[in-house]
Write an enzyme that holds these catalytic residues in place. Structure first.
Site, PDB file in Angstrom:
ATOM      1  N   VAL A  42       0.957  -1.076  -0.069  1.00  0.00           N
ATOM      2  CA  VAL A  42      -0.051  -0.132   0.056  1.00  0.00           C
ATOM      3  C   VAL A  42       0.954   1.216   0.053  1.00  0.00           C
ATOM      4  CG1 VAL A  42      -1.825   1.374   1.147  1.00  0.00           C
ATOM      5  CG2 VAL A  42      -1.874  -1.337   1.328  1.00  0.00           C
ATOM      6  N   ASP A  79     -13.386  -9.596   8.790  1.00  0.00           N
ATOM      7  CA  ASP A  79     -12.103  -9.439   9.073  1.00  0.00           C
ATOM      8  C   ASP A  79     -11.761  -8.286  10.156  1.00  0.00           C
ATOM      9  OD1 ASP A  79      -9.481 -10.547   9.004  1.00  0.00           O
ATOM     10  OD2 ASP A  79      -9.011  -9.374   7.098  1.00  0.00           O
TER      11      ASP A  79
END
Length: 780
Positions: A483, A593
């Site tokens: 990222v 999650d």
């Protein structure tokens, strides 16, 4: 001064002993120090002379003792000076210890940051399923005897990031499950059953599942010296040793041996993973083998059949006719299974009742005592699929007939009034609003795949291409890719996060469906509680997501650096997550999650959910079956592949509360399989330390982490509001939270749009993935 001038203080009546007792030093004889000396002073009872003082067995004249006073005072002064000097030295040491403790804490944080970076970097070379490198000698769950207990840091804080795992999505719902059985002797079947029953995980399976598992295992033989499992290879099979002996090793080091009756490799039948140890045959061996796809088919099929059967039974009950499919599904989840031998009275006429029954197998006889008749009259016989006692759910408690189990016995599914009330609420008031059924049906009719552009702000990115994006810094790394902090068209005043996912890794782990689901779900969401997705790209090596950036960093990093949060801080971050989950659940989306690593802090200090790789949109009243999530956070129904829905997020919310307040998740061990075993034992088996998490917070955790999904707080008729009403949130300013006027407990320091100081430092990525041309990402 003469001895006679101080009769009141030194001589008369033993007063000298009293005065001297304030001093110290022993003039010989009595020993034991100053206080020891004066403690022995006493006036002899048999002496007429009042100017004498006895010390132990010796007798002194008072004037002799008075001469010692200056010496004693001088000794006291010296001792006082020595004590002050020692006290100064001790205070200096204490100050230095405090300084060193601060340095240790600072160094520990730096070590944690480096460890986080290294572990995330190592994920690139980890298993296809993203599992981290093995932290300690174990055998990838190759044998129960080699599993080890949890090893936590001394302060109880988990310092390593938790890694999510996933199996490939299954499609058994859309096609018939064909299972092949293999012939075995009676002895072989018994040996496999015994091995399964000794395994902490497999013994949790239903009886029918174990029978099917035994039938579907096939034989495999290996000669002495042959490798059965090799470290680093993908694993998708479970083994039961039938004959022979094998040895387990890692990186050439021997870990142990396995013999007949041992189960190995059970983690591989849950999800994608690489073997972390090697297994070699020491003798010729016979093994029984089960493939992951077959295991998933066995567990999923039984769960689907049972749930579908229950749904079918319940929809036939007249008082449930107007309930939505979603509510009937929740009822099916909380029904208990009971067995009664033939002749047993399940219900007696005239007694009070509060339960409803559905016959799963067998028969019952209905009899009724009629006034004027000596024997009860037989009314009818009920069979599989029939039900009785439904009026008790409405409060009509007195039973009007007897229900008697017929030989050899009957299996019934039961629902009590309390559970019914929590799930459905008042049935009469519910009848006034049946609009939910139509509304939910409309949601189901919506096509799941087309992407909706819900906000005008995405239109400004319509013409942006990957060439317009410039990388500024790295925000995170992992097995999936990286990222990056980026800007568009060179405008550094406005930055974004660019998530780059390796296409080859996605294909290897068969996660294409999850990646598309993440894109579609994030494009459909528009809320301040979820990170926004602006645009997606693709090339030969990666698929990309251009996301809203949150420069406050991960909540996990803040938690790691602080150790744990207090009640006030934890409550704020739990409330932020609850707002995000409510938004998702209203759209029939299960997140799957939740963890501090997936909670980002905006510049304002408010929290946003990110990473929707495991999120899934469900049809009303339906479940999903893919094993995915983070081992410490997955719910029992995910582990056992019973099918799961939004209730799995409520379980995760309870674990999240614990981690924020304890600094680590409550279920934690040295390997995932051991963690799953702890989870299956249940939250009631936990000893939650109350020095950091109070009784009220513990009570909330236990209500969220009920083993039965339908019993979890949030799953009832009140939904998320039942969680908001819990005592732990008493006095919390929900309106202030939603309007963003509530002051956050932590305000991140962000100096400019390119400030990445709230993120760990990551080295440049020199690993170039191979091209991937299968075309699965067309239209991404």
């Amino acid at each position: 001064m003469s001895s006679g001038s101080r009769p009141s203080s030194g001589g008369g009546g033993g007063g000298g002993g009293a005065s001297g007792g304030a001093g110290g030093g022993a003039p010989g004889g009595g020993g034991g120090g100053i206080r020891g000396f004066f403690s022995k002073l006493r006036k002899p009872s048999d002496q007429p002379n009042g100017n004498q003082v006895q010390v132990g067995t010796r007798t002194f004249e008072a004037h002799e003792l008075q001469k010692l006073i200056p010496q004693l005072e001088e000794a006291i002064s010296r001792k006082d000076a020595q004590l002050r000097q020692q006290q100064t030295i001790v205070e200096g040491h204490i100050k230095r210890i405090s300084e060193l403790e601060g340095e240790v804490t600072t160094l520990q944080r730096e070590c944690d940051k480096l460890r986080s970076v290294l572990e995330q970097k190592a994920q690139s070379a980890a298993s296809p399923g993203g599992q981290p490198p093995s932290p300690s000698p174990r055998t990838d769950q190759l044998g129960n005897d080699l599993q080890q207990k949890a090893v936590l840091p001394a302060d109880g804080v988990q310092r390593a990031k938790k890694i999510a795992v996933s199996a490939e999505p299954t499609n058994f719902e859309n096609k018939p499950a064909t299972l092949q059985h293999y012939n075995k002797t009676v002895g072989a079947k018994q040996m496999i059953r015994d091995a399964v029953q000794k395994n902490d995980f497999l013994k949790q399976l239903a009886k029918e599942q174990i029978i099917e598992l035994v039938n579907c295992m096939y034989e495999m033989r290996a000669r002495a010296g042959q490798w059965v499992i090799q470290e680093g290879e993908p694993g998708d099979r479970l083994f039961v040793v039938a004959e022979g002996e094998l040895q387990v090793s890692r990186e050439g080091a021997l870990l142990g041996k396995m013999r007949a009756g041992t189960v190995m490799g059970e983690l591989a039948i849950l999800y994608n993973c690489t073997r972390t140890a090697s297994v070699q045959a020491l003798t010729d061996v016979q093994l029984w083998v089960l493939d992951r796809s077959v295991f998933q088919m066995i567990t999923q099929r039984l769960g689907m059949e049972r749930h579908s059967q229950l749904m079918n039974f319940l929809t036939k009950v007249s008082i449930f006719q107007n309930l939505s499919e979603d509510r009937i599904s929740k009822m099916a989840d909380v029904m208990d299974q009971d067995y009664y031998d033939g002749g047993h009275y399940i219900i007696r006429q005239g007694e009070k009742g509060d339960a409803f029954f559905v016959i799963n197998s067998g028969q019952v006889k209905v009899t009724q005592q009629i006034e004027g008749e000596t024997e009860p009259r037989e009314i009818r016989v009920l069979n599989q699929g029939d039900f009785f006692g439904e009026r008790a759910l409405l409060g009509e408690e007195v039973r009007t007939a007897n229900i008697i189990a017929q030989a050899p016995g009957v299996e019934v599914l039961t629902l009590d009034r309390e559970s019914f009330g929590k799930l459905i609420g008042d049935l009469e008031s519910l009848k006034k609003d049946y609009g939910d059924k139509e509304r939910l049906a409309q949601v189901v009719r919506e096509p799941p795949s087309p992407v909706k552009i819900v906000d005008d702000f995405r239109e400004e990115f319509a013409q942006v291409t990957l060439k317009n994006v410039k990388r500024l810094a790295t925000l995170g790394v992992g097995g999936f890719g990286r990222v990056e902090l980026v800007c568009v068209n060179g405008d550094k005043a406005k930055t974004f996060a660019l998530k780059a996912l390796k296409k080859k890794h996605i294909v290897d782990t068969r996660q294409q469906e999850h990646i598309f689901a993440e894109r579609n779900i994030m494009m459909e969401t528009s809320t301040d509680w979820i990170v926004k997705l602006y645009k997606t790209f693709r090339d030969q090596k990666f698929v990309y997501m251009l996301l809203e950036v949150c420069l406050g960093g991960e909540l996990w990093t803040t938690l790691r650096d602080r150790g744990h949060f207090d009640d006030y801080t934890a409550r704020f971050y739990v409330a932020c997550v609850l707002e995000g989950l409510e938004y998702l659940h209203r759209k029939n989306i299960v997140y799957r999650d939740l963890k501090p690593e997936n909670c980002l802090l905006a510049n304002t200090g408010y929290l946003k959910l990110v990473d929707f790789g495991f999120a899934k949109k469900l049809a009303s009243g339906r479940k999903t079956w893919t094993f995915c999530g983070t081992p410490e956070y997955v719910s029992p129904e995910i582990i056992l592949n019973k099918g799961h829905d939004q209730a799995a997020d409520y379980w995760a919310l309870g674990i999240y509360i614990c981690e924020l307040m304890l600094g680590r998740p409550p279920f934690q061990a040295s390997d995932p399989m051991k963690t799953y075993t702890l989870i299956l034992k249940g939250v009631d088996a936990l000893e939650i330390p109350n020095r950091r998490i109070g009784k009220t917070a513990t009570a909330l955790v236990k209500k969220l982490c009920r083993d039965n999904p339908g019993e979890r707080l949030g799953s009832g008729s009140g939904g998320v509001n039942d969680i908001r009403k819990h005592r732990w949130f008493m006095g919390f300013d929900w309106e202030g939270l939603r309007s963003r006027t509530l002051k956050p407990p932590i305000l991140p320091k962000v100096s400019n749009p390119a400030d990445v100081t709230n993120f760990d430092n990551y080295p440049p990525d020199n690993d170039v993935p191979p091209d991937e041309f299968s075309g699965w990402d067309e239209g991404f």
